[in-house]
Design a protein around this motif. Structure first.
Motif: not given
Length: 412
Positions: A16-23, A253-254, A260-264, A275-281
């Motif tokens: 869900x986090x991957x999808x919401x940040x991607x959109x 880390x937070x 993991x596969x998460x970027x600023x 804020x400013x974090x984009x998970x992709x996994x």
């Protein structure tokens, strides 16, 4: 470290986090506010045309399997894993499922891109096979030989103790790596497998419920979380991310949670610590897709398969660039190599996830199917991955990605 920070970190370990940040990233792009890409949704129909034609050619009846590692074990029409598994007298379905979890987890972790020049010569057919299919076959052959097993009389398994002792030389031999047959990210891959062994050894309550510590022990853990024999695909991913978090290189880390596969990406703001974090996994989702069939074979029902997202990798992402849906603001960026943490790559990968959702919706409208009968797992297989590869070879002789990304073997 606060409980809120830990909760925020855990919130990013989900589809869900991957999808919401991607959109959110796509929304920024549609407002023409991205640093590196322009988005041209007018070209999306052409991408759908290509994916539909590719799918119909490979699966004329639209009987499409899931996009997963198991497809890569089929060589010249022969399912190599099925031949091995069907010939073995398993004690029960759970034993086979544990072995399939062992194999899928190892093979997917070894599948972070091969580079354009590496090839695996198949001992059975003599064929020279590159990229994901070659990596899959090499890992399967090692598995079949018992390279990961601590039991001489049970080759079809992977034990934590053996994974912890793997060396780069073991992988060089198994993958036929040589000066004239280089494989990128070799050290990164072997480090992942060693850490997988360490995590399994240190968490017997998860990985050693019914056997010695092994990756396949995760099957029993997941089966134990099933509700009346059913488990959501997104739950598989969340558990993978929580249990295997320590295997990934330490990036962000937070609240003590390894992301993991998460970027600023500075332009993607929220009101909390994420804020400013984009998970992709990407690899974890690829693995989640690959664990669905073993669970189904073991009698479990996997629900909400479309809860997982598309994969943020270079074949799907390349499809959108080569089809003109994504346009680089600086054309010279195709000549440069980009770090996986760079804003350009983060934009590209997140946009890929969101655009795959858009493309899947359009494709379903064309063929009159819904998300249950044509989930993303089938759109990817049918589909976007193969169309992305075909377009890459049409554009570039070596079929390489339109964007050069420096990888350590743990992301793509």
């Amino acid at each position: 470290m606060t409980a809120d920070a830990t909760a925020d970190g855990l919130s990013l370990l989900s589809a869900e986090a991957v999808r919401s940040r991607a959109h959110r990233m796509l929304e920024i792009g549609l407002n023409d506010q991205l640093q590196h890409f322009k988005v041209d949704l007018g070209r999306l129909d052409e991408a759908v045309d290509l994916v539909l034609a590719t799918t119909r050619k490979a699966y004329p009846t639209f009987d499409i399997p899931f996009h997963s590692r198991w497809r890569h074990f089929v060589v010249v029409g022969v399912d190599r894993w099925a031949a091995l598994a069907d010939a073995k007298n398993w004690r029960d379905g759970k034993e086979r499922a544990r072995a399939e979890f062992d194999l899928a987890m190892i093979s997917v972790l070894l599948d972070a891109g091969a580079g354009p020049s590496w090839r695996y010569r198949d001992p059975l057919t003599g064929a020279s096979i590159g990229r994901s299919e070659g990596l899959a076959l090499a890992s399967l052959d090692m598995f079949a030989r018992g390279a990961f097993s601590a039991k001489a009389d049970e080759p079809l398994r992977a034990d934590a103790a053996m994974l912890e002792r793997l060396t780069v030389a073991d992988l060089q031999t198994g993958f036929q790596v040589a000066d004239d047959n280089p494989l990128v990210g070799l050290e990164g891959r072997i480090s992942l497998l060693r850490r997988l062994g360490q995590v399994a050894s240190m968490s017997p309550q998860i990985f050693a419920r019914h056997d010695a510590a092994r990756p396949g022990g995760l099957f029993d853990h997941l089966a134990g979380t099933a509700d009346a024999g059913a488990i959501a695909a997104s739950t598989i991913l969340s558990e993978l991310l929580r249990q295997l978090g320590p295997i990934w290189p330490s990036r962000i880390t937070l609240g003590g949670i390894s992301l993991g596969d998460c970027w600023r990406y500075p332009a993607l703001k929220t009101e909390d610590a994420t804020s400013e974090l984009v998970p992709l996994h990407k690899l974890s989702q690829w693995l989640s897709y690959s664990l669905i069939e073993p669970m189904q074979r073991a009698g479990l029902q996997v629900t909400d398969i479309d809860g997982l997202t598309g994969l943020a990798e270079y074949r799907n992402g390349g499809l959108f660039i080569d089809a003109g849906v994504l346009v680089l603001r600086d054309p010279m960026d195709v000549q440069r190599e980009h770090d996986v943490a760079s804003p350009l790559v983060v934009e590209w990968r997140a946009l890929t996830v969101a655009l795959l959702d858009r493309l899947a919706d359009l494709l379903r409208q064309r063929v009159g199917l819904d998300a249950v009968s044509l989930p993303l797992a089938k759109v990817l297989e049918g589909g976007t991955w193969a169309a992305g590869r075909a377009l890459a070879f049409a554009r570039r002789p070596d079929g390489s990605s339109p964007v050069k990304v420096s990888s350590d073997g743990t992301v793509f």
